[in-house]
Design a protein around this motif. Structure first.
Motif, PDB file in Angstrom:
ATOM      1  N   GLU A 103       0.862  -1.183   0.000  1.00 24.51           N
ATOM      2  CA  GLU A 103       0.000   0.000   0.000  1.00 24.51           C
ATOM      3  C   GLU A 103       0.902   1.238   0.000  1.00 24.51           C
ATOM      4  O   GLU A 103       1.849   1.307   0.795  1.00 24.51           O
ATOM      5  N   PHE A 105       0.586   4.161   1.295  1.00 22.98           N
ATOM      6  CA  PHE A 105       0.731   4.861   2.581  1.00 22.98           C
ATOM      7  C   PHE A 105       1.838   4.218   3.423  1.00 22.98           C
ATOM      8  O   PHE A 105       2.701   4.907   3.980  1.00 22.98           O
ATOM      9  N   LYS A 193      -7.578  10.051  -5.678  1.00 28.01           N
ATOM     10  CA  LYS A 193      -8.497   8.980  -6.070  1.00 28.01           C
ATOM     11  C   LYS A 193      -8.131   8.552  -7.478  1.00 28.01           C
ATOM     12  O   LYS A 193      -8.357   9.302  -8.434  1.00 28.01           O
ATOM     13  N   ALA A 198      -7.008   5.002  -3.348  1.00 27.18           N
ATOM     14  CA  ALA A 198      -7.664   6.187  -2.799  1.00 27.18           C
ATOM     15  C   ALA A 198      -6.952   6.513  -1.499  1.00 27.18           C
ATOM     16  O   ALA A 198      -7.000   5.732  -0.552  1.00 27.18           O
ATOM     17  N   VAL A 199      -6.254   7.613  -1.469  1.00 23.62           N
ATOM     18  CA  VAL A 199      -5.414   7.964  -0.324  1.00 23.62           C
ATOM     19  C   VAL A 199      -5.596   9.439  -0.002  1.00 23.62           C
ATOM     20  O   VAL A 199      -5.279  10.312  -0.807  1.00 23.62           O
ATOM     21  N   ARG A 200      -6.094   9.694   1.188  1.00 16.04           N
ATOM     22  CA  ARG A 200      -6.431  11.061   1.535  1.00 16.04           C
ATOM     23  C   ARG A 200      -5.211  11.870   2.021  1.00 16.04           C
ATOM     24  O   ARG A 200      -5.049  13.015   1.683  1.00 16.04           O
ATOM     25  N   GLY A 201      -4.374  11.230   2.844  1.00  7.70           N
ATOM     26  CA  GLY A 201      -3.243  11.948   3.411  1.00  7.70           C
ATOM     27  C   GLY A 201      -3.697  12.950   4.448  1.00  7.70           C
ATOM     28  O   GLY A 201      -4.876  12.989   4.780  1.00  7.70           O
ATOM     29  N   PRO A 202      -2.831  13.807   5.010  1.00  6.22           N
ATOM     30  CA  PRO A 202      -1.382  13.761   4.809  1.00  6.22           C
ATOM     31  C   PRO A 202      -0.733  12.584   5.530  1.00  6.22           C
ATOM     32  O   PRO A 202      -1.394  11.859   6.271  1.00  6.22           O
TER      33      PRO A 202
END
Ligand SMILES: Cc1cc2nc3c(=O)[nH]c(=O)nc-3n(C[C@H](O)[C@H](O)[C@H](O)COP(=O)(O)O)c2cc1C
Ligand SMILES: Cc1cc2nc3c(=O)[nH]c(=O)nc-3n(C[C@H](O)[C@H](O)[C@H](O)COP(=O)(O)O)c2cc1C
Lengths: 454, 454
Positions: A103, A105, A193, A198-202
Motif C-alpha cells: 500500500e 501509505f 483517487k 484512494a489515499v487522503r493523506g497527509p
C-alpha cells in the motif's frame, strides 16, 4: 584528479553469502548467518570503510521452491536497513519494496521513517515483483499482467511522492508558548483517487530529510525503461557486454527528455561481479572453485523456470532447444533476463551447461575474474565510454569478495581520480550528486487545500 | 523476597514527549525530536537500565486532524524498533500492527525479521484500528464494522502463526558438502484459503528465535476481550479504579479456559500514569503545571470525537449532555474508551472541563500524582489484589518522567521483592515468564505436505 571531475558511483548489492549461486558452499562463507544482523553490520561497515555510495537489499515476498540449493534472501529490508542505519554513519541504504503487493501509505511512511532514522540516507528500489511464488502469498491467483503492474507502479509512485510532499519542510512549528505544534496550513492532504488507490493523506510523519528518498529502479523491458526514464534517479541493470551497456545507457538517457529531465538526473549502474585475485591465475582459480560447487540440477531448474520449458529432458552438453522456446514477448515475468540469456547463448553458442556456468556468478550481470588492475581498467572503460555512471557491485562471495574489493580495487580507482577519497556529503543524494527536491518545486503540484486541519 | 515469588512486569509505553496531552508544551520536553532516533535510543536505554520487561510503540496510519494541538506518533514502529534492537541488549520491543490494513505475510515476516535482529525480543500489539483517519488512507470508505474487523483479526493471526510455523526450528541444514541448504521436508507450506486471505507460504525467513513473537492485545469490548482470551499473552488495558481493574482481570482470565489456556499464560497490564515528586506537594504541583498547559478547545474536540456529538455548544463548566449522547453500542470505534469516560463522568459528577483534565494525563488510564513510596504502594495494591500482573507505564512527560520512575520507583519495587534486580533471561518471553511455543506443539497443526519444495 580534481574533485570536480566526474566520478563513479558504487553501490554494494548485499545478498547473503554472495552472488555466485554456489557461494554458500564455499569454505569462507557463513551461510548460517543469513538472519544474523551482526553479519550484515560487518558488511555495511566494510562498505562504508570503502566509501561506497550505498548498499542495497533486493527483496521478494516468497520462498523460492529451489531453497534446497540456494541461500535465503535473509532479513526483511526495512527492519535490516534500520538496524544498519544506526550501525553506520554515511553510507546510503537502498531497500526494495514492490508496488504490486504493498500500500502506498505504508511504503511512503516506512521510507520516510528510515530517512529520518538514517539522517537522509535512504533509497527505494521500486519493483513490480516477478514470479508466482510471491503472488500466491497474497491472493489465490498469479502475478498481474506486466502492463498492469507498471500502470499500478506509476500511480503508486505518484501517491508516495505526494505523501512525502504532504508536509512542507517547515511544517513542524513546536511553539510551546502559543500551543501550536504543527502549522495546519503547511500540511497538504493529497485527496488522491485513482484507478488503483484512494489515499487522503497527509502522511503522519514530517517530510523526509532528503525531501524524497532516492528513487531507484531496475526495469529491463520497454515499459520498465520508460518508467525508469520518468521517475528513477538510479537504475540497476544487467548488461553482459560493454556494447550492450552503451546501448542501454544511451537508450535510457534519451528517453528522459520527454519527461523534462536532464541525463545526469539519473545514474546508470550496471551489475558488476568481480572475482579478484592478486594474479589473474589466482582469480581464475577462485572462479573455477566456485563454478565447481554449482549444482547442475539446480541450474537446469532455474533455466527451465526462466524459459518456461522443462530443460531436464535435453542433454546438458547440447544447445538450448531454440525452436521450442517461447518468445520473450510471451513472458510475463522477467522479460529482460529472458532476452539477455537468450542473446548470450545464441551469440556465444553456449550449451545448457555453459549457460548455467556463465550465469552462476551473477545471473547474467557482467562478471570478470582478474587482478585489481584489470578490474579497475574494465570499470574505467565502461565509465569513460558511456556505458555506466558507476556500478552495482555484486561480490561473488561474502564477506571475502567485498573485503578484497575495498582493500584492493577501491585504492586503484582512487589513484585514478575515479572515486572519492572521503565522503563529502551527508545524504545519499549528496553521494550521488542528485539535488534534494525542494517542497516548493515538487510539493506545490500535489498540494491541495488543508481545510480538514484545524 | 526469593526470586521464585511472583514478580510484576513493567512495560514502557513510549509516546513522543509523554502521555499527558500537554507534555509537549512543558519546558523539559523535546518535541522537536519526534523523528530523531537518538531521542528514542536514550529512552530505550533508560528503560533497560531500569530492567523493564519491554517497551511499546502504539501506532495508527493517519495524521489526527488535531495535530495542531498534540504531538506526533513519531517514527514508524518496525523501523524504529529495529534501530532500538541494535541499541539495546535485553529489553523487549513491542510494536503495533493493524490486522485491518495489512497483509499477514508482511506482518509475519517483519516480526520474524525483528525477532532475529533483536535475538528474540519482539512482541506484536495486535490492533484492528480505530477511526476513519486511518481508513481513508487506504480506501475511499470508512472503517469496517467492529465485528468484521475482529473476524479478520482472528483469521489474520491464524495465518501469521501458521507462517511462523512454516519452518521447523531446525530447517536450515547448511550442509556445504552435500549441497543441502534447507531441509525441504522441514518446510511446511500453509495453503491457507479463508474468508479474508489466501496465503500459500512458507515464509521466506527461518522460524523466529522465540518461535512466535509475543502476542499482545488491548481490546476493551466484549469481542475484543474474547479475542484476547483466545490469543493474547499480554493485555494492555485502561482501568480507572482498582475495582474496575479487578473485574477486568477476573473477567479476562475466566474467558481463557474455554480456549484450553491457563490464567498465567496471559499477563494483564493496566495503564499506569505516575506523576512523581519527592513530596506529594511537588507531585501535585507538577500535575497542576501540566494541566495548566492543556488547551480546552482541543479537549472539547477530542471528547466530541469520542462521543460523536459536538460538545462545543455546551458550557465547559456544565455536565455532559447525557440525554443527547449515543449509547456505547452504537459506537463503531473505541467502544471501550467511550464506556470508560462515560462511567467516570457519571460516577464522579464531572463537568466537561473536569473530564478533559481527568483524561488529559493518560486518556482514561489510571493516573496518580505522588511520592515514589505512594506510587509503589499503589502498584503493590493492584498487583496483590488481583487487578494486575504488572503495568503499562505511561509517563506523563518524557524523558524526565521515565528517569524519575527508573531512579526512584524501581528501587522501591525491588526493595519489596516485587521487581527483578537483574535480567535473568534473554528473550521477551523469558522476561514475562512465558514459554516458547515449540514447533512440535504448535506447528504440527498447521503443517501440510511440502511437495512443492524439492
Ligand atoms: C540488480 C537488479 C536487482 C533487482 N532487484 C529486484 C528485487 O529486489 N525484487 C524484484 O521483485 N525484482 C528485482 N529486479 C527485477 C527488476 O525490478 C525488473 O522487474 C526486471 O529487471 C525485469 O524488468 P521488467 O520489470 O521491465 O520486465 C532486479 C533487477 C536487477 C537488474
Ligand atoms: C494501552 C493501549 C494501547 C493501544 N494502542 C493502540 C494502537 O497502537 N493502535 C490502535 O489502533 N489501537 C490501539 N489501542 C486500542 C485497542 O487496540 C482497542 O481497539 C481499543 O481498546 C478498543 O477496544 P475494542 O477494539 O475491543 O473495541 C490501544 C489501547 C490501549 C488500552
Amino acid at each position: 584528479m580534481s574533485s570536480t571531475e566526474r566520478q563513479l558511483h558504487l553501490n554494494l548489492f548485499i545478498l547473503n553469502t554472495g552472488h555466485h549461486e554456489a557461494s554458500w558452499r564455499h569454505r569462507d562463507t557463513l551461510p548460517r548467518q543469513a538472519a544474523d544482523v551482526h553479519y550484515y553490520k560487518r558488511l555495511a561497515q566494510t562498505a562504508e570503510r570503502g566509501l561506497l555510495d550505498s548498499l542495497f537489499l533486493s527483496d521478494a515476498y516468497g520462498l523460492p521452491p529451489t531453497i534446497r540449493y540456494k541461500v535465503l534472501q535473509g532479513l526483511e529490508p526495512f527492519t535490516l536497513l534500520s538496524a544498519l542505519a544506526v550501525a553506520t554513519e554515511r553510507i546510503g541504504l537502498i531497500g526494495t519494496a514492490s508496488t504490486t503487493y504493498n500500500e502506498p501509505f505504508h511504503i511512503a511512511r516506512k521510507f520516510a521513517s528510515l530517512d529520518h532514522i538514517s539522517g537522509g540516507r535512504t533509497g527505494w528500489n521500486i519493483v513490480t515483483s516477478t514470479g508466482n511464488t510471491t503472488a500466491f502469498n497474497f491472493r489465490d491467483e498469479g502475478l498481474p499482467r506486466h502492463e498492469e503492474r507498471y500502470e499500478r507502479a506509476d500511480e503508486f509512485v505518484e501517491v508516495v511522492r505526494g505523501l512525502w510532499d504532504s508536509w512542507e519542510d517547515d511544517a513542524l512549528a513546536v511553539d510551546k508558548a502559543a500551543g501550536i505544534y504543527v502549522h495546519p496550513d503547511r500540511l497538504h492532504p493529497l485527496n488522491h483517487k485513482g484507478k488503483f488507490f484512494a489515499v487522503r493523506g497527509p502522511l503522519n510523519i514530517p517530510r523526509p530529510p532528503q525531501g524524497h528518498p532516492l528513487l531507484v529502479q531496475a526495469g529491463a523491458s520497454d515499459t520498465g525503461k520508460e518508467f525508469a526514464a520518468k521517475v528513477a534517479e538510479a537504475v540497476f541493470t544487467a548488461q553482459n557486454t560493454l556494447e550492450d551497456g552503451r546501448l542501454f545507457y544511451a537508450d535510457l538517457k534519451s528517453r528522459m527528455r520527454k519527461y523534462g529531465r536532464q541525463a545526469d538526473q539519473l545514474k546508470v549502474l550496471p551489475g558488476f561481479c568481480a572475482i579478484i585475485g592478486d594474479t589473474e591465475a589466482e582469480a581464475r582459480e577462485r572462479e573455477a572453485e566456485l563454478h565447481g560447487l554449482t549444482q547442475a540440477e539446480y541450474g537446469v531448474y532455474r533455466l527451465s523456470n526462466l524459459f518456461k520449458i522443462d530443460l531436464s529432458v535435453y542433454p546438458l552438453d547440447g544447445p538450448l532447444p531454440y525452436d521450442a522456446l517461447p518468445e520473450t514477448a510471451e513472458i510475463n515475468s522477467q522479460k529482460g533476463r529472458h532476452q539477455l540469456y537468450l542473446d548470450m547463448a545464441r551469440r556465444e553458442g553456449l550449451t545448457i551447461r555453459d549457460l548455467i556456468m556463465r550465469t552462476a556468478s551473477s545471473r547474467g550481470h557482467y562478471a570478470i575474474a582478474g587482478t585489481p588492475l584489470q578490474i579497475a581498467d574494465e570499470m574505467e572503460r565502461w565509465f569513460r565510454t558511456g556505458a555506466a555512471d558507476g556500478f552495482n557491485l555484486m561480490p561473488p562471495y561474502l564477506p571475502g569478495g567485498l573485503d578484497d574489493f575495498v582493500d584492493k580495487v577501491v585504492p586503484e580507482l582512487q589513484n585514478r581520480g575515479l572515486f572519492r577519497t572521503e565522503y563529502t556529503g551527508l545524504t545519499l543524494r549528496d553521494h550521488y550528486g542528485l539535488a534534494r527536491p525542494s517542497w516548493r518545486e515538487y510539493g506545490r503540484e500535489h498540494a491541495s487545500a488543508s481545510r480538514s486541519f484545524t
